[in-house]
Design an enzyme around this catalytic site. Structure first.
Site, PDB file in Angstrom:
ATOM      1  N   HIS A 175       0.807  -1.220   0.000  1.00 28.92           N
ATOM      2  CA  HIS A 175       0.000   0.000   0.000  1.00 28.92           C
ATOM      3  C   HIS A 175       0.840   1.270   0.000  1.00 28.92           C
ATOM      4  CE1 HIS A 175      -3.054  -2.983   0.723  1.00 28.92           C
ATOM      5  NE2 HIS A 175      -3.797  -2.146   0.035  1.00 28.92           N
ATOM      6  N   ARG A 318     -15.343   2.535   0.726  1.00 33.22           N
ATOM      7  CA  ARG A 318     -15.207   1.115   1.071  1.00 33.22           C
ATOM      8  C   ARG A 318     -15.186   0.977   2.589  1.00 33.22           C
ATOM      9  NH1 ARG A 318     -10.065  -2.289  -0.824  1.00 33.22           N
ATOM     10  NH2 ARG A 318      -8.999  -1.091   0.784  1.00 33.22           N
ATOM     11  N   GLU A 417     -12.567  -9.823  -5.184  1.00 30.95           N
ATOM     12  CA  GLU A 417     -11.107  -9.934  -5.036  1.00 30.95           C
ATOM     13  C   GLU A 417     -10.686 -11.303  -4.513  1.00 30.95           C
ATOM     14  OE1 GLU A 417      -9.797  -6.655  -2.584  1.00 30.95           O
ATOM     15  OE2 GLU A 417     -11.469  -6.864  -1.214  1.00 30.95           O
ATOM     16  N   ASN A 440      -5.647  -6.390  -7.158  1.00 31.87           N
ATOM     17  CA  ASN A 440      -4.439  -6.612  -6.345  1.00 31.87           C
ATOM     18  C   ASN A 440      -4.579  -7.915  -5.555  1.00 31.87           C
ATOM     19  OD1 ASN A 440      -3.894  -4.053  -7.220  1.00 31.87           O
ATOM     20  ND2 ASN A 440      -4.458  -3.067  -5.303  1.00 31.87           N
ATOM     21  N   ASP A 441      -5.746  -8.061  -4.943  1.00 32.68           N
ATOM     22  CA  ASP A 441      -5.983  -9.277  -4.173  1.00 32.68           C
ATOM     23  C   ASP A 441      -6.420 -10.438  -5.059  1.00 32.68           C
ATOM     24  OD1 ASP A 441      -5.319  -8.744  -1.473  1.00 32.68           O
ATOM     25  OD2 ASP A 441      -6.993  -7.358  -1.384  1.00 32.68           O
ATOM     26  N   CYS A 488     -10.804  -1.467  -9.424  1.00 34.98           N
ATOM     27  CA  CYS A 488     -10.121  -0.458  -8.614  1.00 34.98           C
ATOM     28  C   CYS A 488      -8.737  -0.931  -8.164  1.00 34.98           C
ATOM     29  CB  CYS A 488     -10.980  -0.054  -7.428  1.00 34.98           C
ATOM     30  SG  CYS A 488     -11.398  -1.436  -6.374  1.00 34.98           S
TER      31      CYS A 488
HETATM   32  C1  PEP Z   1      -7.449  -4.679  -4.489  1.00 33.65           C
HETATM   33  O1  PEP Z   1      -7.263  -5.678  -3.798  1.00 33.65           O
HETATM   34  O2  PEP Z   1      -7.282  -4.655  -5.726  1.00 33.65           O
HETATM   35  C2  PEP Z   1      -7.865  -3.413  -3.862  1.00 33.65           C
HETATM   36  C3  PEP Z   1      -8.184  -2.376  -4.593  1.00 33.65           C
HETATM   37  O3  PEP Z   1      -7.855  -3.358  -2.500  1.00 33.65           O
HETATM   38  P1  PEP Z   1      -6.537  -3.187  -1.611  1.00 33.65           P
HETATM   39  O4  PEP Z   1      -5.380  -2.920  -2.528  1.00 33.65           O
HETATM   40  O5  PEP Z   1      -6.796  -2.064  -0.672  1.00 33.65           O
HETATM   41  O6  PEP Z   1      -6.445  -4.506  -0.925  1.00 33.65           O
HETATM   42 MG    MG Z   2      -8.015  -5.705  -1.783  1.00 31.29          MG
END
Ligand code: PEP
Ligand code: MG
Length: 565
Positions: A175, A318, A417, A440-441, A488
């Protein structure tokens, strides 16, 4: 609710003069002594309250403070590396802690938590005792080199002085780096030995594109980089002219281009970028930023401010996504062996329903001030969606009874995700107004690669066929049920992948504000028809390189200028 950070924040690092070595060693000694006095008092207090048995736990803490090996290592770091004492202490303890955490032994992991605790105490005691000359810190533009930076430290970087940063810890999907990307701060993570090897105030160039930190560059390298920087600056200026332009493909297909935020101080950048809303407000960074969790009214104030600023466009808030690599929602009696597969996201909210409802009430209050949406993170199946919606319904009923205004038609969405959620997208889509793919997840859970683990980073493949197929399943399920799909995750901001996202028929992309202008230009250069045709080949492709090449070829054909380094 109390807050714990996974690991503690790095203190500032600076180089000390040779004649300050003794002073620094003395500061270290005094910080240890002060901590010992504190712990002694704490032990006596606990002894009085609940007997000697419990007070004994502090003996282990006290032993750490007397460990000669550790003390000698810190003193040597001060002498050999000319590091300030709190940093020398921090770096030694981090190395030690990491080694302990890697050992798969519950007893040692518990001891690591004790050591972590003692370290925080010692560091606090340094902080009350800083007597270094602050003029030693550069007041001109510089590159920050640190062991690690937290997302909140990254967000508060002084852009007037810090041009970029390099850290020893971290990975490209953490992050901290997501935030740096959003803010347009050049950054390199995972640069082992950086703090020890790099001398403060050495001349350097940080190339965030290639992940290189060039020390003592030649005149020619400096000239080359200056030229490149100027070219980049000109290209960005040109992109600014697209601020008000529609995000529409060459054949008239519109995509909503929104921005991701973590902190409200990103709002000016979001507005400047020409975003059509906020597609992801990661509230955990605000909620767990230190001390007590903000109450309903404080949360409502922050959410309302964002909603007001962004209105008439939508702000998708979120709900708390604690855990994983982020801050934990509360201290855990046992450290989680696999935090990414543990108590994260909606799982935390559904086991702490009072807090969850408080956040939902705050978001609903904000919906009276500007167009707002709610999104649930880390959903693995239908049951969680239904349970979360029940809490939302209770929050709505309560506010109605209290005559508090809110938008009763507020959009409610779910993040896709986890592969199980993607596979169940059709059923989930019947329950909500939109699906937002958190790539991302989704990538990490599909290919079983921890997104912040540098050892397996080469296996983290956004274009893995399984990932693309799960995204396709999600987008189709949404369409079938008459709702929209967004993305996202960081994939939404990857210019080499934009053709795939257009081809999948995604309706909304939410990216870091800094990335937004170039993604807009890319979408405006692509044909939806051509991208959809390309998907036929992509959805039957067998490997990640094959898919990546098809998409990159389309990107190079349609917007080569955006891909120039
Ligand atoms: C993701 O997992 O793509 C996401 C946008 O959430 P985060 O990166 O905060 O886990
Ligand atoms: Mg995520």
């Amino acid at each position: 609710m109390h807050v714990t950070a996974r690991g503690f924040n790095a203190p500032e690092v600076y180089e000390i003069d040779a004649d300050h070595i003794a002073t620094e060693q003395d500061r270290f000694k005094r910080a240890l002594e002060k901590t010992k006095i504190e712990l002694d008092q704490l032990r006596d207090h606990i002894d009085d309250l609940s007997g000697e048995e419990h007070g004994k736990i502090f003996d282990a803490h006290l032993m750490i403070l007397e460990d000669r090996t550790l003390i000698n290592k810190v003193n040597s770091a001060i002498v050999d590396r000319h590091q300030n004492s709190e940093y020398a202490f921090y770096a030694v303890m981090q190395t030690f802690l990491e080694a302990m955490r890697r050992i798969n032994d519950p007893y040692l992991r518990e001891r690591a938590a004790d050591i972590d605790d003692v370290c925080q105490r010692v560091l606090r005691n340094f902080q009350h005792d800083v007597d270094h000359d602050s003029s030693e810190r550069p007041d001109h533009q510089h590159i920050l080199v640190a062991y690690d930076l937290s997302p909140s430290e990254t967000a508060s970087i002084d852009r007037n002085h810090v041009q970029g940063f390099a850290t020893e810890q971290g990975s490209i999907n953490s992050h901290t780096i997501i935030l740096a990307r959003s803010l347009g701060i050049p950054a390199i993570v995972g640069l082992e030995g950086a703090v020890i090897d790099i001398k403060t105030l050495s001349d350097s160039i940080l190339d965030g594109y290639t992940g290189k930190l060039i020390l003592n560059p030649t005149q020619k390298t400096v000239r080359d980089y200056k030229k490149r920087a100027l070219k980049k600056q000109k290209a960005r200026k040109k992109l600014e002219t697209l601020r008000e332009a529609e995000t529409t493909t060459t054949d008239g297909h519109h995509i909503t281009l929104s921005a991701n935020i973590e902190f409200t101080n990103e709002l000016p950048m979001v507005k400047e970028s020409g975003a059509e809303g906020i597609g992801l407000f990661r509230t955990e960074f605000y909620l767990l930023n230190g001390g007590e969790m903000p109450d309903e009214m404080s949360q409502a104030e922050v959410y309302s401010e964002v909603a007001r600023e962004i209105h008439p466009n939508q702000t998708i808030i979120r709900t708390l996504d604690a855990g994983g690599d982020k801050i934990s929602a509360e201290p855990l009696t046992q450290p989680e062996p696999n935090p990414f597969l543990g108590w994260r996201g909606i799982r935390v909210s559904l086991t702490r329903k009072a807090l969850f409802k408080e956040q939902l009430r705050a978001i609903l209050r904000a919906s009276a001030h500007g167009k707002t949406g709610i999104m649930f993170p880390m959903v693995s199946g239908l049951r969680e969606v239904r349970e979360a919606k029940e809490v939302l319904k209770t929050a709505m009923d309560e506010l109605t009874k209290e005559h508090v205004p809110f938008d009763p038609h507020i959009e409610v969405g779910v993040m896709i995700e986890i592969p199980s959620a993607a596979i169940m997208a059709n059923e989930i889509a019947r329950e909500v107004d939109f699906l937002s793919i958190g790539t991302n997840d989704l990538i990490q859970y599909t290919v079983a690669v921890d997104r912040v683990n540098n050892y397996v980073a080469h296996l983290y493949k956004p274009t893995h066929p399984a990932v693309i197929r799960l995204m396709d399943i999600t987008a189709r399920a949404a369409k079938k049920n008459g709702i929209w799909t967004g993305i996202c995750g960081e994939m939404a901001g990857d210019l080499l992948i934009t053709p795939i996202l257009v081809g999948l028929g995604i309706e909304e992309l939410s990216v870091g504000a800094h990335q937004l202008p170039s993604i807009k230009k890319a979408i405006r250069s692509l044909s939806h028809q051509e991208c959809s045709e390309m998907m036929r080949e992509i959805l039957t492709a067998e490997s990640s390189p094959e898919i990546a090449a098809l998409s990159a070829d389309m990107a190079r054909k349609c917007y080569p200028d955006l891909l120039e380094e």
